[in-house]
Motif scaffolding. Sequence first.
Motif, PDB file in Angstrom:
ATOM      1  N   ILE A  13      10.363 -14.753  -5.204  1.00 39.34           N
ATOM      2  CA  ILE A  13      10.192 -15.170  -4.041  1.00 39.34           C
ATOM      3  C   ILE A  13      10.809 -14.582  -2.831  1.00 39.34           C
ATOM      4  CG2 ILE A  13      10.956 -16.695  -1.956  1.00 39.34           C
ATOM      5  CD1 ILE A  13      11.431 -18.950  -3.744  1.00 39.34           C
ATOM      6  N   PHE A  14      11.811 -13.547  -3.112  1.00 37.38           N
ATOM      7  CA  PHE A  14      11.670 -12.447  -2.211  1.00 37.38           C
ATOM      8  C   PHE A  14      11.215 -11.146  -2.725  1.00 37.38           C
ATOM      9  CE2 PHE A  14      16.220 -14.822  -1.670  1.00 37.38           C
ATOM     10  CZ  PHE A  14      15.563 -15.692   0.086  1.00 37.38           C
ATOM     11  N   GLY A  15      11.201 -11.284  -3.830  1.00 38.47           N
ATOM     12  CA  GLY A  15      10.222 -10.391  -4.262  1.00 38.47           C
ATOM     13  C   GLY A  15       8.561  -9.773  -3.864  1.00 38.47           C
ATOM     14  N   ASN A  16       8.404 -11.217  -3.550  1.00 35.11           N
ATOM     15  CA  ASN A  16       6.850 -11.484  -2.873  1.00 35.11           C
ATOM     16  C   ASN A  16       6.783 -10.906  -1.557  1.00 35.11           C
ATOM     17  OD1 ASN A  16       4.945 -11.804  -5.088  1.00 35.11           O
ATOM     18  ND2 ASN A  16       5.945 -13.526  -4.927  1.00 35.11           N
ATOM     19  N   ILE A  17       7.706 -11.464  -0.709  1.00 34.85           N
ATOM     20  CA  ILE A  17       8.280 -11.001   0.871  1.00 34.85           C
ATOM     21  C   ILE A  17       8.567  -8.927   0.541  1.00 34.85           C
ATOM     22  CG2 ILE A  17       9.617 -11.254   2.190  1.00 34.85           C
ATOM     23  CD1 ILE A  17      10.599 -14.292   1.514  1.00 34.85           C
ATOM     24  N   GLU A  18       9.118  -9.027   0.100  1.00 37.81           N
ATOM     25  CA  GLU A  18       9.510  -7.529  -0.374  1.00 37.81           C
ATOM     26  C   GLU A  18       8.138  -6.628   0.590  1.00 37.81           C
ATOM     27  OE1 GLU A  18      11.458  -3.921   0.826  1.00 37.81           O
ATOM     28  OE2 GLU A  18      12.244  -6.266   1.093  1.00 37.81           O
ATOM     29  N   LEU A  20       5.462  -7.999   0.999  1.00 34.85           N
ATOM     30  CA  LEU A  20       4.561  -8.148   2.176  1.00 34.85           C
ATOM     31  C   LEU A  20       5.299  -6.783   2.757  1.00 34.85           C
ATOM     32  CD1 LEU A  20       4.019 -11.413   2.110  1.00 34.85           C
ATOM     33  CD2 LEU A  20       2.595  -9.847   2.166  1.00 34.85           C
ATOM     34  N   VAL A  21       6.149  -6.519   3.212  1.00 34.75           N
ATOM     35  CA  VAL A  21       7.004  -6.251   4.347  1.00 34.75           C
ATOM     36  C   VAL A  21       6.911  -4.399   3.895  1.00 34.75           C
ATOM     37  CG1 VAL A  21       8.886  -5.026   4.565  1.00 34.75           C
ATOM     38  CG2 VAL A  21       9.000  -7.324   4.498  1.00 34.75           C
ATOM     39  N   LEU A  22       6.623  -4.093   2.304  1.00 29.01           N
ATOM     40  CA  LEU A  22       6.286  -2.799   1.790  1.00 29.01           C
ATOM     41  C   LEU A  22       4.570  -2.484   2.270  1.00 29.01           C
ATOM     42  CD1 LEU A  22       8.187  -1.923  -1.376  1.00 29.01           C
ATOM     43  CD2 LEU A  22       8.471  -1.270   1.099  1.00 29.01           C
ATOM     44  N   SER A  23       4.277  -3.805   2.153  1.00 32.25           N
ATOM     45  CA  SER A  23       2.454  -3.391   2.575  1.00 32.25           C
ATOM     46  C   SER A  23       1.891  -3.233   4.075  1.00 32.25           C
ATOM     47  CB  SER A  23       1.453  -4.709   1.613  1.00 32.25           C
ATOM     48  OG  SER A  23       1.405  -4.987   0.581  1.00 32.25           O
ATOM     49  N   SER A  24       2.635  -4.069   4.859  1.00 32.67           N
ATOM     50  CA  SER A  24       2.361  -3.744   6.117  1.00 32.67           C
ATOM     51  C   SER A  24       3.072  -2.803   6.261  1.00 32.67           C
ATOM     52  CB  SER A  24       3.358  -5.049   6.988  1.00 32.67           C
ATOM     53  OG  SER A  24       4.703  -4.848   6.717  1.00 32.67           O
ATOM     54  N   GLN A  25       4.245  -1.327   5.893  1.00 31.72           N
ATOM     55  CA  GLN A  25       4.254  -0.562   6.140  1.00 31.72           C
ATOM     56  C   GLN A  25       3.054   0.305   5.888  1.00 31.72           C
ATOM     57  OE1 GLN A  25       8.274   0.197   4.078  1.00 31.72           O
ATOM     58  NE2 GLN A  25       9.041   1.626   5.473  1.00 31.72           N
ATOM     59  N   GLY A  26       3.136   0.317   5.024  1.00 30.46           N
ATOM     60  CA  GLY A  26       1.817   1.382   4.255  1.00 30.46           C
ATOM     61  C   GLY A  26       0.474   0.954   5.312  1.00 30.46           C
ATOM     62  N   VAL A  27       0.265  -0.552   6.034  1.00 27.40           N
ATOM     63  CA  VAL A  27      -0.986  -0.419   6.926  1.00 27.40           C
ATOM     64  C   VAL A  27      -0.466   0.620   8.022  1.00 27.40           C
ATOM     65  CG1 VAL A  27      -2.150  -2.055   8.717  1.00 27.40           C
ATOM     66  CG2 VAL A  27      -1.373  -2.273   6.136  1.00 27.40           C
ATOM     67  N   VAL A  28       0.685   0.191   8.452  1.00 21.75           N
ATOM     68  CA  VAL A  28       1.450   0.514  10.333  1.00 21.75           C
ATOM     69  C   VAL A  28       0.979   1.904   9.437  1.00 21.75           C
ATOM     70  CG1 VAL A  28       3.432   1.031  11.462  1.00 21.75           C
ATOM     71  CG2 VAL A  28       2.816  -1.181  10.577  1.00 21.75           C
ATOM     72  N   ALA A  29       1.609   2.308   8.387  1.00 20.59           N
ATOM     73  CA  ALA A  29       1.679   4.131   8.772  1.00 20.59           C
ATOM     74  C   ALA A  29      -0.480   4.662   8.060  1.00 20.59           C
ATOM     75  CB  ALA A  29       2.683   4.804   7.235  1.00 20.59           C
ATOM     76  N   GLY A  30      -0.392   4.027   8.494  1.00 25.29           N
ATOM     77  CA  GLY A  30      -2.277   4.850   8.592  1.00 25.29           C
ATOM     78  C   GLY A  30      -2.704   4.439   6.965  1.00 25.29           C
ATOM     79  N   VAL A  31      -2.256   3.697   5.771  1.00 19.34           N
ATOM     80  CA  VAL A  31      -3.132   4.290   4.346  1.00 19.34           C
ATOM     81  C   VAL A  31      -4.537   3.387   4.651  1.00 19.34           C
ATOM     82  CG1 VAL A  31      -2.419   3.116   2.174  1.00 19.34           C
ATOM     83  CG2 VAL A  31      -0.520   4.778   3.273  1.00 19.34           C
ATOM     84  N   ASN A  32      -4.797   4.415   3.725  1.00 17.96           N
ATOM     85  CA  ASN A  32      -6.154   3.686   3.627  1.00 17.96           C
ATOM     86  C   ASN A  32      -5.800   1.995   2.562  1.00 17.96           C
ATOM     87  OD1 ASN A  32      -8.713   2.965   2.587  1.00 17.96           O
ATOM     88  ND2 ASN A  32      -9.285   5.051   1.868  1.00 17.96           N
ATOM     89  N   PRO A  33      -6.348   0.873   3.862  1.00 21.42           N
ATOM     90  CA  PRO A  33      -6.048   0.086   3.578  1.00 21.42           C
ATOM     91  C   PRO A  33      -6.601  -0.680   1.868  1.00 21.42           C
ATOM     92  CG  PRO A  33      -7.738  -0.712   5.232  1.00 21.42           C
ATOM     93  CD  PRO A  33      -7.469   1.056   5.093  1.00 21.42           C
ATOM     94  N   VAL A  34      -7.819  -0.152   1.851  1.00 18.72           N
ATOM     95  CA  VAL A  34      -8.754   0.267   0.276  1.00 18.72           C
ATOM     96  C   VAL A  34      -8.383   0.671  -0.772  1.00 18.72           C
ATOM     97  CG1 VAL A  34     -10.666  -0.187  -1.437  1.00 18.72           C
ATOM     98  CG2 VAL A  34     -10.949  -0.115   1.278  1.00 18.72           C
ATOM     99  N   ILE A  73      15.410  -5.404  -3.466  1.00 23.33           N
ATOM    100  CA  ILE A  73      15.487  -6.159  -2.394  1.00 23.33           C
ATOM    101  C   ILE A  73      15.994  -6.264  -0.614  1.00 23.33           C
ATOM    102  CG2 ILE A  73      14.706  -7.913  -1.897  1.00 23.33           C
ATOM    103  CD1 ILE A  73      14.300  -8.670  -4.810  1.00 23.33           C
ATOM    104  N   PHE A  74      17.159  -5.749  -1.395  1.00 27.75           N
ATOM    105  CA  PHE A  74      17.851  -5.762   0.648  1.00 27.75           C
ATOM    106  C   PHE A  74      18.061  -4.541   0.158  1.00 27.75           C
ATOM    107  CE2 PHE A  74      22.063  -4.412   2.145  1.00 27.75           C
ATOM    108  CZ  PHE A  74      21.695  -5.459   3.276  1.00 27.75           C
TER     109      PHE A  74
END
Length: 88
Positions: A13-18, A20-34, A73-74
């Motif tokens: 559960i917490f690994g999946n949440i993490e 999502l957090v790391l993916s959103s960080q990548g999007v905010v940083a401007g990483v190519n979404p594909v 994860i923490f």
Amino acid sequence: MLEEYLPFVGLIIFGNIENLVLSSQGVVAGVNPVKLGIASFIAVAMWLAIGTFGTQIALDYVDFIDFFGGLVIFILGAQAMIESIRGE
């Protein structure tokens, strides 16, 4: 079959949440979404394979894995929050 995975439910559960957090960080940083999506799918497939085949071996070490996995994860979550607060 699911009984084998019950000791790891918290990490799942917490690994999946993490993830999502790391993916959103990548999007905010401007990483190519594909590229980010492809990398995410590859990581999920690898973890599925490791989890499927490694569960029998890992059951002997479930307490250590839960502690170490939760700690990682923490730390990653704290790092993501600190970087987002700083605006990096």
